[in-house]
Design an enzyme around this catalytic site. Structure first.
Site, short mmCIF file in Angstrom:
data_model
loop_
_atom_site.label_atom_id
_atom_site.label_comp_id
_atom_site.label_asym_id
_atom_site.label_seq_id
_atom_site.Cartn_x
_atom_site.Cartn_y
_atom_site.Cartn_z
N CYS A 270 -0.26 84.67 -14.52
CA CYS A 270 -0.84 83.27 -15.48
C CYS A 270 -2.03 83.06 -14.37
CB CYS A 270 0.03 81.85 -15.41
SG CYS A 270 1.76 82.54 -16.49
N GLY A 275 -7.43 81.53 -9.05
CA GLY A 275 -8.07 80.85 -6.76
C GLY A 275 -7.50 81.86 -5.93
N LYS A 276 -6.30 82.43 -6.55
CA LYS A 276 -5.20 83.21 -6.35
C LYS A 276 -5.81 84.39 -5.90
CE LYS A 276 -0.88 80.65 -6.36
NZ LYS A 276 -1.86 78.90 -7.15
N ASP A 321 -0.96 84.45 -24.68
CA ASP A 321 0.35 83.83 -24.50
C ASP A 321 1.64 84.72 -24.27
OD1 ASP A 321 2.03 82.05 -24.84
OD2 ASP A 321 2.02 80.93 -26.46
N ASP A 340 2.61 83.02 -11.27
CA ASP A 340 2.71 81.68 -10.97
C ASP A 340 3.24 80.65 -11.90
OD1 ASP A 340 1.68 79.72 -9.41
OD2 ASP A 340 -0.72 79.90 -9.23
N CYS A 393 4.27 75.37 -7.71
CA CYS A 393 4.51 74.32 -6.68
C CYS A 393 6.03 73.26 -6.44
CB CYS A 393 2.42 73.83 -6.96
SG CYS A 393 2.41 73.81 -8.74
#
Length: 460
Positions: A270, A275-276, A321, A340, A393
């Site tokens: 995902c 960023g990661k 998906d 993530d 998160c």
């Protein structure tokens, strides 16, 4: 609202209306509005940001204070036109929380905004309520020790269901500390792009531009800005040259938990805007195949744009998906898989305070079920001896430790292992089990994150 000269208060009021009416994310609305007003002076930009996020973070407390002086109390306040109520909240925030704006200026600005919006018939009501609030202050807030639940709702502005859950999950002392930390302004954290220079060099170059920053405590690539403003504007040359991207310190630890080695393949299941993934590219430029999946084509487009700016290796983006058949060979496996996962986002409520006004308790169960399905889908795509890294998160136990425990019960071919050796001192961020990673704003000053590294046992 009727068009007029733009200033910080007016921009904040417009942004609050957008978030309430359209459901747009607060960060996206603010970025778009500031980009559309390049001539707005920095003090007004800062004021708009402070007012906008401040009202969203403290809305429960503000409404309670206003209701104390409104005819009919909370019920009477709900009958006020939405625009007038937003103006009253904006003024109440300035009166109760900010200390550099005279109360009279806050009241007069709210009344003027109501009149400009052709709601002049309620201007007397708005003026009366705000002047009483400015004169007498808000009613005493509940005691956090003797009435913790009321304190969480009325002082920390949490929805009732979330206040109850915090008490259930963590007990009163931690619940109060955590709730109060969610009202704080989060730090702006930069991730140094090691492909373009060290963190120390970036810190020196930022200081030369009068954009001072401090080294992060946990991430070896992280720098926390000590001033205000958008670093992408204040240090535009460094940003355009790919020297950094904006990423919270907790989020930066995900790449270190994956611990990619030269030649290894990775599936970022995902990937979002990458960023990661791009942090991983900088940590291990000699990795093998990097496959980035996301169902949002716009996110994958941003991923490629960011890769060009950072001079990172271009991953192979694939719009897909995970809940549908994937256009991959059934036998395809990876050395490392990163999930993530979509989650409640409770750990980032400082950055996205509008979420607590929309999230419901039942959403947590739905998200937990979706996370479990994604983990089950990805498990066979990890090679024997490879690893699956799960990150969310949030601090919800059902999305964190309980999710991992349930996964291991369904998949005895996996085992939970500690973070890898390296530049991160994991001992400061480990969960109570000594294996998973758990960060929170009240303990670490970071976003709230949960991460786990799951090893697929070798065959036989």
């Amino acid at each position: 609202m009727k068009p007029g000269p733009i200033d910080g208060r007016r921009l904040a009021l417009s942004l609050l209306e957008q978030v309430e009416r359209t459901g747009i994310r607060a960060a996206a609305a603010l970025d778009k509005a500031l980009d559309a007003a390049p001539g707005l002076p920095q003090p007004e930009r800062a004021l708009a940001t402070e007012l906008f996020y401040g009202v969203l973070r403290h809305q429960g407390r503000l409404d309670r204070a206003l209701a104390a002086y409104a005819q009919g109390g909370a019920r009477g306040l709900r009958k006020v036109h939405p625009m007038a109520l937003r103006a009253m909240r904006l003024a109440a925030y300035q009166i109760l929380v900010m200390d550099r704006i005279p109360s009279a200026a806050a009241v007069n600005s709210a009344v003027q905004s109501v009149r400009q919006a052709r709601q002049g018939h309620v201007s007397g009501f708005v003026n009366a309520v705000l002047r009483q609030l400015a004169s007498h202050g808000e009613p005493p807030l509940p005691d956090p020790r003797s009435d913790t639940l009321a304190f969480l709702v009325e002082a920390a502005s949490l929805p009732f269901w979330l206040a109850e859950q915090l008490l259930l999950w963590f007990g009163p002392v931690t619940a109060v500390s955590l709730a109060l930390s969610l009202l704080e302004r989060p730090p702006t954290v930069l991730c140094a792009n090691l492909l373009r220079g060290s963190r120390d060099l970036l810190a020196r170059d930022l200081a030369a531009l009068e954009v001072p920053a401090e080294l992060c405590k946990h991430s070896p690539e992280g720098l926390t800005m000590t001033g205000s403003g958008d670093p992408r504007r204040l240090a535009y040359q460094l940003y355009a040259a790919g020297r950094f991207h904006v990423q919270d310190e907790a989020s930066q630890l995900v790449a270190h938990l994956v611990g990619l080695e030269p030649g290894e393949t990775l599936l970022d299941a995902c990937s979002g805007r990458g960023g990661k993934l791009h942090h991983l590219c900088a940590l291990c430029p000699d990795a093998g195949l990097l496959l980035a999946l996301d169902r949002n084509q716009g996110a994958l487009r941003h991923l490629n744009e960011r890769a060009r700016r950072l001079s990172a290796r271009h991953a192979s983006p694939l719009r897909a998906d995970l809940c549908a058949p994937l256009p991959l060979a059934p036998s395809m496996v990876f050395d490392a898989v990163l999930l993530d996962a979509p989650c409640s986002g409770l750990g980032v409520l400082r950055r996205h305070p509008e979420s607590k006004l929309r999230l419901r308790l039942e959403d947590l169960a739905d998200l937990s079920a979706r996370q479990a399905a994604l983990l089950d889908r990805l498990a066979p795509m990890v090679r024997f001896g490879g690893r699956l890294v799960y990150a969310v998160c949030t601090f919800s136990p059902a999305e964190g430790p309980e999710q991992v425990e349930a996964f291991l019960s369904r998949h005895p071919e996996f085992d939970l292992e500690p973070p890898p050796a390296g530049p991160v001192d994991w001992s400061k961020v480990l969960g109570s089990d000594g294996l998973t990673v758990s960060l929170s704003p009240h303990r670490h000053g970071t976003d709230g994150f949960f991460m786990a590294r799951l090893r697929r046992l070798p065959r036989g």
